[in-house]
Design an enzyme around this catalytic site. Sequence first.
Site, PDB file in Angstrom:
ATOM      1  CG  ASP A 198      -2.091   0.917   1.095  1.00 59.03           C
ATOM      2  OD1 ASP A 198      -2.380   1.371  -0.029  1.00 59.03           O
ATOM      3  OD2 ASP A 198      -2.741   1.209   2.130  1.00 59.03           O
TER       4      ASP A 198
ATOM      5  CG  HIS B  58      -0.280   2.219  -9.217  1.00 58.41           C
ATOM      6  ND1 HIS B  58      -0.519   1.819  -7.923  1.00 58.41           N
ATOM      7  CD2 HIS B  58      -1.349   2.997  -9.560  1.00 58.41           C
ATOM      8  CE1 HIS B  58      -1.672   2.320  -7.520  1.00 58.41           C
ATOM      9  NE2 HIS B  58      -2.200   3.039  -8.488  1.00 58.41           N
TER      10      HIS B  58
ATOM     11  CG  LEU C  80       9.172 -17.113  -4.061  1.00 59.22           C
ATOM     12  CD1 LEU C  80       8.929 -17.195  -2.563  1.00 59.22           C
ATOM     13  CD2 LEU C  80       9.667 -15.711  -4.430  1.00 59.22           C
TER      14      LEU C  80
END
Length: 242
Positions: free
Chosen positions: A24, A41, A135
């Site tokens: 955020d 962004h 991962l």
Amino acid sequence: MGEKRKGNPEYLAYGLNHIAMIMDGNGRWAKRRGLPRLAGHKQGVETVRSVVEECGDIGIPFLTLYSFSTENWQRPVNEVQGLMDLFLESIDRFGPELHKKRVRVRFIGRREGLPESLIRQMGGLEQLTEKNTDLTLNLALNYGGRDELIRSFLRFLNDASRPANGLNEAVFRTYLDTGHQPDPDMLIRTAGEKRLSNFLLWQVAYSELWFTDTLWPDFTVEHLHDALNDFVSRKRKFGGLG
Ligand code: IPE
Ligand code: IPE
Ligand code: MG
């Protein structure tokens, strides 16, 4: 950074198998610089890149990143469109790099409602990386915890081979978007808000929560290590006496 810590079991020994992050503060980061929200962004994607790399290097098995919520459609159409374009562009740009790093990418959330071209790219990246064993990166895109619970329950009901003796927690969790993955051990949220915003409602039941005022585009691997070091000092009790 990197090689030296590769596979370092330091954190893993403390049972840190899955980290979830609410990324955020992109909009505020841009606003403070007098830039359009989309610039925040874009910068946020760079943070994603470094965090994914570091988690891979540390040897964290699962990482889940909240990228777009079922509520984020309420934003102005140009921001939503810009984000969809950015997701598409980022998959193109970083998909091969993720594959090279043996990252298995999965998208969680509702596909329906996303642009067709993006759905195709998402499926392509999942297919490309599905056999990777390092991962596992879950990207939560058009994701809402409540929406996931309803979809999971419907999957259960529509599954002809569901266990005959009914529903319990162990069975139900396998129908979630996260399937057979372990629950997040730690949930990190950047940018100062202290709420879940509809993220992983089922899975975070016993996650350790870690908040920072740092905005997502300013979040570095040092912040990540602050969080991990805090995690190892926590005493998890799961309702028992620990
Ligand atoms: C998080 O940053 C990214 C998305 C929700 C897509 P925000 O866009 O929410 O940034 P703030 O909260 O407005 O600063
Ligand atoms: C949560 O952030 C969603 C993502 C990070 C993708 P928001 O910025 O949408 O959350 P609220 O609106 O502050 O709760
Ligand atoms: Mg926000």
